[in-house]
Design a protein around this motif. Structure first.
Motif, PDB file in Angstrom:
ATOM      1  N   HIS A  21       0.679  -1.275  -0.083  1.00  0.00           N
ATOM      2  CA  HIS A  21       0.085   0.018  -0.016  1.00  0.00           C
ATOM      3  C   HIS A  21       0.726   1.098   0.142  1.00  0.00           C
ATOM      4  CE1 HIS A  21       0.362   0.463   4.579  1.00  0.00           C
ATOM      5  NE2 HIS A  21       0.411  -0.960   4.383  1.00  0.00           N
ATOM      6  N   THR A  22       0.424   2.306  -0.407  1.00  0.00           N
ATOM      7  CA  THR A  22       1.118   3.497  -0.685  1.00  0.00           C
ATOM      8  C   THR A  22       0.160   4.510  -0.698  1.00  0.00           C
ATOM      9  OG1 THR A  22       2.884   4.498  -2.005  1.00  0.00           O
ATOM     10  CG2 THR A  22       1.059   3.693  -3.182  1.00  0.00           C
ATOM     11  N   THR A  23       0.710   5.911  -0.732  1.00  0.00           N
ATOM     12  CA  THR A  23       0.097   7.208  -0.628  1.00  0.00           C
ATOM     13  C   THR A  23       0.378   7.891  -1.933  1.00  0.00           C
ATOM     14  OG1 THR A  23      -0.364   7.074   1.718  1.00  0.00           O
ATOM     15  CG2 THR A  23      -0.563   9.208   0.627  1.00  0.00           C
ATOM     16  N   LEU A  24      -0.305   8.633  -2.667  1.00  0.00           N
ATOM     17  CA  LEU A  24      -0.144   9.383  -3.812  1.00  0.00           C
ATOM     18  C   LEU A  24      -0.566  10.756  -3.336  1.00  0.00           C
ATOM     19  CD1 LEU A  24      -1.443   7.447  -7.057  1.00  0.00           C
ATOM     20  CD2 LEU A  24       1.046   7.718  -6.324  1.00  0.00           C
ATOM     21  N   SER A  25       0.359  11.617  -3.015  1.00  0.00           N
ATOM     22  CA  SER A  25       0.233  13.044  -2.680  1.00  0.00           C
ATOM     23  C   SER A  25       0.060  13.886  -4.116  1.00  0.00           C
ATOM     24  CB  SER A  25       1.153  13.550  -1.703  1.00  0.00           C
ATOM     25  OG  SER A  25       1.270  12.857  -0.676  1.00  0.00           O
ATOM     26  N   CYS A  26      -0.993  14.516  -4.137  1.00  0.00           N
ATOM     27  CA  CYS A  26      -1.157  15.463  -5.198  1.00  0.00           C
ATOM     28  C   CYS A  26      -1.218  16.837  -4.721  1.00  0.00           C
ATOM     29  CB  CYS A  26      -2.572  14.961  -5.957  1.00  0.00           C
ATOM     30  SG  CYS A  26      -2.784  13.420  -6.376  1.00  0.00           S
ATOM     31  N   MET A  27      -0.951  17.829  -5.734  1.00  0.00           N
ATOM     32  CA  MET A  27      -0.772  19.112  -5.553  1.00  0.00           C
ATOM     33  C   MET A  27      -1.283  20.082  -6.694  1.00  0.00           C
ATOM     34  SD  MET A  27       3.136  19.869  -5.186  1.00  0.00           S
ATOM     35  CE  MET A  27       3.035  21.512  -4.731  1.00  0.00           C
ATOM     36  N   GLY A  28      -1.861  21.263  -6.481  1.00  0.00           N
ATOM     37  CA  GLY A  28      -2.312  22.278  -7.322  1.00  0.00           C
ATOM     38  C   GLY A  28      -3.495  22.005  -7.950  1.00  0.00           C
ATOM     39  N   GLU A  29      -3.617  22.216  -9.196  1.00  0.00           N
ATOM     40  CA  GLU A  29      -4.880  22.333 -10.044  1.00  0.00           C
ATOM     41  C   GLU A  29      -4.603  21.077 -10.872  1.00  0.00           C
ATOM     42  OE1 GLU A  29      -6.236  25.643 -12.155  1.00  0.00           O
ATOM     43  OE2 GLU A  29      -5.973  27.089 -10.382  1.00  0.00           O
ATOM     44  N   ILE A  38      -2.343  10.445 -12.962  1.00  0.00           N
ATOM     45  CA  ILE A  38      -2.545   9.985 -11.628  1.00  0.00           C
ATOM     46  C   ILE A  38      -3.137   8.461 -11.938  1.00  0.00           C
ATOM     47  CG2 ILE A  38      -4.019   9.918  -9.703  1.00  0.00           C
ATOM     48  CD1 ILE A  38      -3.994  13.126  -9.879  1.00  0.00           C
ATOM     49  N   ARG A  39      -4.134   8.300 -12.953  1.00  0.00           N
ATOM     50  CA  ARG A  39      -4.655   6.891 -13.315  1.00  0.00           C
ATOM     51  C   ARG A  39      -3.748   6.251 -13.712  1.00  0.00           C
ATOM     52  NH1 ARG A  39      -7.374   6.897 -18.819  1.00  0.00           N
ATOM     53  NH2 ARG A  39      -5.214   7.208 -19.251  1.00  0.00           N
ATOM     54  N   ASP A  40      -2.593   6.777 -14.522  1.00  0.00           N
ATOM     55  CA  ASP A  40      -1.452   5.847 -14.923  1.00  0.00           C
ATOM     56  C   ASP A  40      -0.613   5.347 -14.080  1.00  0.00           C
ATOM     57  OD1 ASP A  40      -2.666   6.291 -17.459  1.00  0.00           O
ATOM     58  OD2 ASP A  40      -1.034   7.752 -18.045  1.00  0.00           O
ATOM     59  N   ARG A  41      -0.337   6.206 -12.906  1.00  0.00           N
ATOM     60  CA  ARG A  41       0.222   5.817 -11.969  1.00  0.00           C
ATOM     61  C   ARG A  41      -0.324   4.678 -11.049  1.00  0.00           C
ATOM     62  NH1 ARG A  41       4.222   8.530  -8.460  1.00  0.00           N
ATOM     63  NH2 ARG A  41       4.913   9.425 -10.549  1.00  0.00           N
ATOM     64  N   MET A  42      -1.739   4.682 -10.991  1.00  0.00           N
ATOM     65  CA  MET A  42      -2.292   4.098 -10.238  1.00  0.00           C
ATOM     66  C   MET A  42      -2.373   2.545 -10.835  1.00  0.00           C
ATOM     67  SD  MET A  42      -5.836   6.267  -9.270  1.00  0.00           S
ATOM     68  CE  MET A  42      -6.621   5.127  -8.307  1.00  0.00           C
ATOM     69  N   VAL A  43      -2.632   2.687 -12.179  1.00  0.00           N
ATOM     70  CA  VAL A  43      -2.452   1.344 -13.093  1.00  0.00           C
ATOM     71  C   VAL A  43      -1.108   0.694 -12.806  1.00  0.00           C
ATOM     72  CG1 VAL A  43      -2.142   0.381 -15.254  1.00  0.00           C
ATOM     73  CG2 VAL A  43      -3.941   2.019 -14.735  1.00  0.00           C
ATOM     74  N   ARG A  44       0.149   1.425 -12.833  1.00  0.00           N
ATOM     75  CA  ARG A  44       1.418   0.814 -12.624  1.00  0.00           C
ATOM     76  C   ARG A  44       1.527   0.156 -11.035  1.00  0.00           C
ATOM     77  NH1 ARG A  44       2.711   5.471 -15.169  1.00  0.00           N
ATOM     78  NH2 ARG A  44       3.597   6.452 -13.429  1.00  0.00           N
ATOM     79  N   LEU A  45       0.968   0.959  -9.909  1.00  0.00           N
ATOM     80  CA  LEU A  45       1.009   0.362  -8.737  1.00  0.00           C
ATOM     81  C   LEU A  45       0.300  -0.779  -8.827  1.00  0.00           C
ATOM     82  CD1 LEU A  45       0.680   3.829  -6.708  1.00  0.00           C
ATOM     83  CD2 LEU A  45       2.783   2.306  -6.701  1.00  0.00           C
ATOM     84  N   ASP A  47      -0.327  -3.108 -11.000  1.00  0.00           N
ATOM     85  CA  ASP A  47       0.257  -3.985 -11.775  1.00  0.00           C
ATOM     86  C   ASP A  47       1.816  -4.616 -10.800  1.00  0.00           C
ATOM     87  OD1 ASP A  47      -1.305  -4.062 -13.575  1.00  0.00           O
ATOM     88  OD2 ASP A  47      -0.149  -2.707 -15.013  1.00  0.00           O
ATOM     89  N   GLN A  48       2.157  -3.637 -10.042  1.00  0.00           N
ATOM     90  CA  GLN A  48       3.241  -3.997  -9.056  1.00  0.00           C
ATOM     91  C   GLN A  48       2.938  -4.703  -7.891  1.00  0.00           C
ATOM     92  OE1 GLN A  48       5.321  -0.289  -8.639  1.00  0.00           O
ATOM     93  NE2 GLN A  48       6.031  -0.187 -10.628  1.00  0.00           N
ATOM     94  N   GLY A  49       1.447  -5.051  -7.745  1.00  0.00           N
ATOM     95  CA  GLY A  49       1.124  -5.425  -6.643  1.00  0.00           C
ATOM     96  C   GLY A  49       0.490  -4.800  -5.368  1.00  0.00           C
ATOM     97  N   CYS A  50       0.593  -3.387  -5.582  1.00  0.00           N
ATOM     98  CA  CYS A  50      -0.124  -2.480  -4.691  1.00  0.00           C
ATOM     99  C   CYS A  50      -1.533  -2.411  -4.819  1.00  0.00           C
ATOM    100  CB  CYS A  50       0.612  -1.014  -4.918  1.00  0.00           C
ATOM    101  SG  CYS A  50      -0.034   0.017  -3.738  1.00  0.00           S
ATOM    102  N   ARG A  81      -9.615  -6.557  -7.222  1.00  0.00           N
ATOM    103  CA  ARG A  81      -8.349  -7.266  -6.784  1.00  0.00           C
ATOM    104  C   ARG A  81      -8.029  -7.459  -5.369  1.00  0.00           C
ATOM    105  NH1 ARG A  81      -3.715  -5.860 -11.208  1.00  0.00           N
ATOM    106  NH2 ARG A  81      -4.752  -5.542 -13.135  1.00  0.00           N
ATOM    107  N   GLY A  82      -9.199  -7.143  -4.659  1.00  0.00           N
ATOM    108  CA  GLY A  82      -8.932  -7.184  -3.318  1.00  0.00           C
ATOM    109  C   GLY A  82      -8.538  -6.049  -2.248  1.00  0.00           C
ATOM    110  N   GLY A  83      -8.510  -5.070  -3.063  1.00  0.00           N
ATOM    111  CA  GLY A  83      -7.672  -3.699  -2.297  1.00  0.00           C
ATOM    112  C   GLY A  83      -8.908  -2.980  -2.309  1.00  0.00           C
ATOM    113  N   ASP A  84      -8.412  -1.624  -1.987  1.00  0.00           N
ATOM    114  CA  ASP A  84      -9.076  -0.508  -2.196  1.00  0.00           C
ATOM    115  C   ASP A  84      -8.291   0.907  -2.225  1.00  0.00           C
ATOM    116  OD1 ASP A  84     -11.701   0.851  -1.672  1.00  0.00           O
ATOM    117  OD2 ASP A  84     -11.699   0.796   0.295  1.00  0.00           O
ATOM    118  N   VAL A  85      -9.302   1.744  -2.499  1.00  0.00           N
ATOM    119  CA  VAL A  85      -8.843   3.312  -2.728  1.00  0.00           C
ATOM    120  C   VAL A  85      -9.523   4.098  -1.982  1.00  0.00           C
ATOM    121  CG1 VAL A  85      -8.113   5.284  -4.343  1.00  0.00           C
ATOM    122  CG2 VAL A  85      -7.824   2.966  -5.197  1.00  0.00           C
TER     123      VAL A  85
END
Length: 129
Positions: A21-29, A38-45, A47-50, A81-85
């Protein structure tokens, strides 16, 4: 803009460590391009098992409602996949945008990332609307 992905927990899997599990910290507009990133980063995470993710919006001043369905679709994939956001630091303004996009009841929303991470660890549901 994605500030950073911070490791919230790692689990040993064979000789290497695997991020669970991890945290994506976003900022700005967050325009559509930023939400796509962000969606692409979520997909990669994923795929890595996060499978457990906190998206921290504390420092976000605006998000484009047209990109919200991408985040919803990814959250649904995490759950399949058994997780959550979980979302953290959502202002009243951002909550209004999520409502307008029809996503206000899709995510568990926490006041800060620490509370969201604790809920992931304990499996608690705390809905704020």
């Amino acid at each position: 803009m994605i500030k950073a992905a911070k490791k919230a927990g790692e689990v040993e899997s064979g000789p290497s460590l695997r991020l669970r599990h991890t945290t994506l910290s976003c900022m700005g507009e967050l325009d559509r391009d930023a939400l796509r990133a962000i969606r692409d980063r979520m997909v990669r995470l994923l795929d890595q098992g996060c499978v457990w993710l906190v998206v921290d919006l504390t420092e976000v001043s605006h998000l484009d409602y047209r990109g919200v369905p991408w985040l919803v679709a990814q959250a649904e994939e995490y759950r399949r996949r058994g997780g959550d956001v979980k979302l953290a630091g959502v202002s009243r303004y951002l909550l209004a945008i999520l409502r307008a996009a029809g996503a206000h009841d899709v995510f568990e929303i926490y006041s800060d990332a620490g509370d969201a991470r604790a809920a992931l660890s304990q499996g608690h549901n705390a809905w704020l609307h």
